[in-house]
Scaffold this motif. Sequence first.
Motif, PDB file in Angstrom:
ATOM      1  N   HIS A   1     -33.944 -69.948 -39.358  1.00  0.00           N
ATOM      2  CA  HIS A   1     -35.161 -69.145 -39.454  1.00  0.00           C
ATOM      3  C   HIS A   1     -34.952 -67.868 -40.262  1.00  0.00           C
TER       4      HIS A   1
ATOM      5  N   HIS B   1     -39.412 -69.312 -45.330  1.00  0.00           N
ATOM      6  CA  HIS B   1     -39.602 -70.076 -44.090  1.00  0.00           C
ATOM      7  C   HIS B   1     -41.023 -69.884 -43.562  1.00  0.00           C
TER       8      HIS B   1
ATOM      9  N   HIS C   1     -39.242 -69.117 -33.655  1.00  0.00           N
ATOM     10  CA  HIS C   1     -40.186 -68.823 -34.739  1.00  0.00           C
ATOM     11  C   HIS C   1     -40.954 -67.546 -34.419  1.00  0.00           C
TER      12      HIS C   1
END
Length: 202
Positions: free
Chosen positions: A107, A114, A172
């Motif tokens: 990430h 990303h 995330h």
Amino acid sequence: MLTPRKHPRQQRSRETVEAILQAAAQLFQRHGYADTTTNKIAERAGVSIGSLYQYFPNKDALLVALAEQHLSQAAEQVDLVFTRAADDHPTLYQLLTDLVRCVAALHTDRPGLHRLLFDLAPRTPDLVARFRHAEQRIAHALARELYRLDAGGPDPETTALLAVQGIEAHLHGALLDPPAESGTTDRVQAVIHLWHRALTQR
């Protein structure tokens, strides 16, 4: 056994595609989707705009190809976590630490790209199918470890799938939309602790 040699034209095509994708990734990361044009990508890749369009008809096609490339690389990195686990037989906490840190690194490597891939890459049927296949493969590998460790409750297979989905979602949010008051290491550690508690509950 001899490995078949690639035809020079095929090799050039692969090199051209890789150069275009690398240029697109760099420009998307630096300037964002809206301010990156196919002309700029072709110029940076050192190819003509006609060559770019031979392989990618538009920017969305480039995003899909970059998403597929990222997914393939991510799956390879996560597979290494479970290869090490098969050799080393880690504790649950050690396994989660290795897994979560691996996904976190994916990430935080080029976070702008990303985010762009997550937010804007078209969800084509093939891309979605590839993502689900990778997710299920990783969940199956995690389930094997949960059985070995007598963790994950009465249904380790389902628990493993939920863990894979949850770890991805939590990282995330924690890394790409982080609360201002906490650092990256603290957020990653919080995800490790969260899932260790969840997987050790009976």
